[in-house]
Design a protein around this motif. Structure first.
Motif, PDB file in Angstrom:
ATOM      1  N   VAL A  24      98.152 134.287  73.094  1.00 33.74           N
ATOM      2  CA  VAL A  24      98.299 133.837  71.708  1.00 33.74           C
ATOM      3  C   VAL A  24      99.536 134.484  71.073  1.00 33.74           C
ATOM      4  O   VAL A  24     100.318 133.818  70.378  1.00 33.74           O
ATOM      5  CB  VAL A  24      97.038 134.169  70.887  1.00 33.74           C
ATOM      6  CG1 VAL A  24      97.284 133.916  69.401  1.00 33.74           C
ATOM      7  CG2 VAL A  24      95.856 133.344  71.380  1.00 33.74           C
ATOM      8  N   VAL A  25      99.714 135.789  71.306  1.00 36.87           N
ATOM      9  CA  VAL A  25     100.865 136.499  70.734  1.00 36.87           C
ATOM     10  C   VAL A  25     102.173 135.914  71.255  1.00 36.87           C
ATOM     11  O   VAL A  25     103.113 135.632  70.485  1.00 36.87           O
ATOM     12  CB  VAL A  25     100.784 138.012  71.066  1.00 36.87           C
ATOM     13  CG1 VAL A  25     102.103 138.701  70.714  1.00 36.87           C
ATOM     14  CG2 VAL A  25      99.636 138.653  70.319  1.00 36.87           C
ATOM     15  N   MET A  26     102.251 135.713  72.575  1.00 36.48           N
ATOM     16  CA  MET A  26     103.473 135.171  73.174  1.00 36.48           C
ATOM     17  C   MET A  26     103.767 133.769  72.646  1.00 36.48           C
ATOM     18  O   MET A  26     104.909 133.442  72.301  1.00 36.48           O
ATOM     19  CB  MET A  26     103.340 135.134  74.702  1.00 36.48           C
ATOM     20  CG  MET A  26     103.096 136.463  75.363  1.00 36.48           C
ATOM     21  SD  MET A  26     104.519 137.556  75.265  1.00 36.48           S
ATOM     22  CE  MET A  26     103.957 138.926  76.278  1.00 36.48           C
ATOM     23  N   ALA A  27     102.735 132.923  72.607  1.00 31.16           N
ATOM     24  CA  ALA A  27     102.924 131.550  72.146  1.00 31.16           C
ATOM     25  C   ALA A  27     103.337 131.522  70.678  1.00 31.16           C
ATOM     26  O   ALA A  27     104.192 130.718  70.270  1.00 31.16           O
ATOM     27  CB  ALA A  27     101.641 130.753  72.351  1.00 31.16           C
ATOM     28  N   THR A  28     102.746 132.400  69.876  1.00 29.45           N
ATOM     29  CA  THR A  28     103.076 132.459  68.453  1.00 29.45           C
ATOM     30  C   THR A  28     104.528 132.870  68.246  1.00 29.45           C
ATOM     31  O   THR A  28     105.252 132.281  67.426  1.00 29.45           O
ATOM     32  CB  THR A  28     102.151 133.440  67.722  1.00 29.45           C
ATOM     33  OG1 THR A  28     100.789 133.009  67.866  1.00 29.45           O
ATOM     34  CG2 THR A  28     102.493 133.516  66.250  1.00 29.45           C
ATOM     35  N   ILE A  29     104.966 133.887  68.982  1.00 30.27           N
ATOM     36  CA  ILE A  29     106.356 134.348  68.859  1.00 30.27           C
ATOM     37  C   ILE A  29     107.315 133.259  69.318  1.00 30.27           C
ATOM     38  O   ILE A  29     108.355 133.010  68.683  1.00 30.27           O
ATOM     39  CB  ILE A  29     106.573 135.638  69.663  1.00 30.27           C
ATOM     40  CG1 ILE A  29     105.714 136.774  69.095  1.00 30.27           C
ATOM     41  CG2 ILE A  29     108.045 136.032  69.651  1.00 30.27           C
ATOM     42  CD1 ILE A  29     105.789 138.053  69.900  1.00 30.27           C
ATOM     43  N   ALA A  30     106.973 132.583  70.437  1.00 33.50           N
ATOM     44  CA  ALA A  30     107.826 131.495  70.941  1.00 33.50           C
ATOM     45  C   ALA A  30     107.961 130.393  69.896  1.00 33.50           C
ATOM     46  O   ALA A  30     109.063 129.880  69.650  1.00 33.50           O
ATOM     47  CB  ALA A  30     107.247 130.935  72.237  1.00 33.50           C
ATOM     48  N   ALA A  31     106.844 130.026  69.280  1.00 29.51           N
ATOM     49  CA  ALA A  31     106.879 128.977  68.249  1.00 29.51           C
ATOM     50  C   ALA A  31     107.708 129.417  67.047  1.00 29.51           C
ATOM     51  O   ALA A  31     108.483 128.626  66.493  1.00 29.51           O
ATOM     52  CB  ALA A  31     105.449 128.629  67.821  1.00 29.51           C
ATOM     53  N   SER A  32     107.556 130.683  66.654  1.00 25.34           N
ATOM     54  CA  SER A  32     108.310 131.173  65.485  1.00 25.34           C
ATOM     55  C   SER A  32     109.808 131.182  65.769  1.00 25.34           C
ATOM     56  O   SER A  32     110.620 130.929  64.869  1.00 25.34           O
ATOM     57  CB  SER A  32     107.832 132.586  65.105  1.00 25.34           C
ATOM     58  OG  SER A  32     108.206 133.532  66.080  1.00 25.34           O
ATOM     59  N   LEU A  33     110.180 131.451  67.022  1.00 21.71           N
ATOM     60  CA  LEU A  33     111.597 131.451  67.386  1.00 21.71           C
ATOM     61  C   LEU A  33     112.183 130.049  67.271  1.00 21.71           C
ATOM     62  O   LEU A  33     113.287 129.853  66.765  1.00 21.71           O
ATOM     63  CB  LEU A  33     111.781 131.994  68.798  1.00 21.71           C
ATOM     64  CG  LEU A  33     111.491 133.477  69.012  1.00 21.71           C
ATOM     65  CD1 LEU A  33     111.665 133.839  70.483  1.00 21.71           C
ATOM     66  CD2 LEU A  33     112.385 134.333  68.156  1.00 21.71           C
ATOM     67  N   LEU A  34     111.434 129.061  67.762  1.00 20.09           N
ATOM     68  CA  LEU A  34     111.924 127.685  67.718  1.00 20.09           C
ATOM     69  C   LEU A  34     111.939 127.148  66.302  1.00 20.09           C
ATOM     70  O   LEU A  34     112.859 126.426  65.901  1.00 20.09           O
ATOM     71  CB  LEU A  34     111.041 126.788  68.609  1.00 20.09           C
ATOM     72  CG  LEU A  34     111.143 127.057  70.123  1.00 20.09           C
ATOM     73  CD1 LEU A  34     110.187 126.159  70.879  1.00 20.09           C
ATOM     74  CD2 LEU A  34     112.576 126.848  70.607  1.00 20.09           C
ATOM     75  N   LEU A  35     110.927 127.496  65.510  1.00 22.46           N
ATOM     76  CA  LEU A  35     110.872 127.028  64.129  1.00 22.46           C
ATOM     77  C   LEU A  35     111.956 127.668  63.276  1.00 22.46           C
ATOM     78  O   LEU A  35     112.331 127.139  62.230  1.00 22.46           O
ATOM     79  CB  LEU A  35     109.498 127.339  63.524  1.00 22.46           C
ATOM     80  CG  LEU A  35     108.322 126.540  64.113  1.00 22.46           C
ATOM     81  CD1 LEU A  35     107.004 127.025  63.521  1.00 22.46           C
ATOM     82  CD2 LEU A  35     108.501 125.045  63.832  1.00 22.46           C
ATOM     83  N   GLY A  36     112.456 128.813  63.737  1.00 25.11           N
ATOM     84  CA  GLY A  36     113.488 129.512  62.981  1.00 25.11           C
ATOM     85  C   GLY A  36     114.888 129.004  63.233  1.00 25.11           C
ATOM     86  O   GLY A  36     115.856 129.490  62.637  1.00 25.11           O
ATOM     87  N   LEU A  37     115.026 128.024  64.147  1.00 22.77           N
ATOM     88  CA  LEU A  37     116.358 127.506  64.446  1.00 22.77           C
ATOM     89  C   LEU A  37     116.919 126.718  63.260  1.00 22.77           C
ATOM     90  O   LEU A  37     116.179 126.047  62.560  1.00 22.77           O
ATOM     91  CB  LEU A  37     116.289 126.604  65.697  1.00 22.77           C
ATOM     92  CG  LEU A  37     115.993 127.326  67.031  1.00 22.77           C
ATOM     93  CD1 LEU A  37     115.839 126.320  68.137  1.00 22.77           C
ATOM     94  CD2 LEU A  37     117.107 128.309  67.353  1.00 22.77           C
TER      95      LEU A  37
END
Length: 207
Positions: free
Chosen positions: A194-207
């Motif tokens: 969950v932590v990894m997926a959340t961070i990955a999503a936040s990185l992409l949403l921050g583009l």
């Protein structure tokens, strides 16, 4: 108290405030410490990587990162892809347990060699753009406010990083009784996923 020591302590406290959080790197170090394999190399890689990044930030590399935002964009994409892949691996471990169990006599079984483990530690550190924002940009900017004492500030932050990773990696043994049950590993791996997926999503949403 000498101004240099006071500045170093300030750097230590500030560095800990940035690093002591649930994240991809910390989750990996915790799991490595629980398994009791390759703990020293993983702690050393994470601490040395932070030392390099902190030194770069104190030296003024943060202004270069700000000037070329494309570097962070590339890091965001690469980091998101890697973290998403790691999330899938952790989710599979949670869904289909590998039989990991900790006892007082022996560490959890596992076949991961040193090089793959170190490769993962390096990737979780250097492919995470949050690391650059925290250590190079933010910490470097704060260090700059201390003028000639900025290197003392940086030294304190480096010490804080070393203390934290050593405490996390070697202190994980205190949780060994909890992870004597396979169900505990499933919960840990599910949390990591969950932590990894959340961070990955936040990185992409921050583009």
């Amino acid at each position: 108290m000498p101004a240099s020591l006071a500045t170093a302590l300030t750097g230590l406290a500030f560095g800990l405030s940035l690093i002591v959080a649930i994240g991809a790197q910390n989750a990996f170090v915790l799991r490595t410490g629980l398994r009791g394999r390759h703990v020293l190399p993983v702690v050393a890689v994470c601490a040395l990587s932070d030392a390099v990044l902190i030194t770069a930030g104190v030296g003024g590399l943060g202004t270069l990162v700000d000037r070329y935002p494309a570097v962070l964009v590339a890091a965001r994409v690469g980091g998101a892809v890697f973290l998403a892949g790691y999330a899938v691996v952790a989710a599979r471990r949670a869904w289909r347990p590998t039989g990991d169990v900790l006892t007082d006599e022996a560490p959890a079984p596992g076949r991961a060699g040193l090089l793959p483990v170190l490769g993962t530690a390096l990737a979780l550190t250097w492919l995470n753009p949050h690391v650059y924002l925290d250590t190079v940009v933010l910490l470097g900017s704060v260090a700059g406010t201390h003028g000639d004492l900025r290197w003392w500030f940086g030294a304190g932050a480096v010490l804080g990083s070393l203390v934290w990773f050593a405490a996390l990696g070697y202190g994980a043994r205190l949780l060994r009784p909890v992870f004597a049950r396979p169900a505990a590993w499933r919960v840990l791996d599910a949390t990591i996923a969950v932590v990894m997926a959340t961070i990955a999503a936040s990185l992409l949403l921050g583009l």
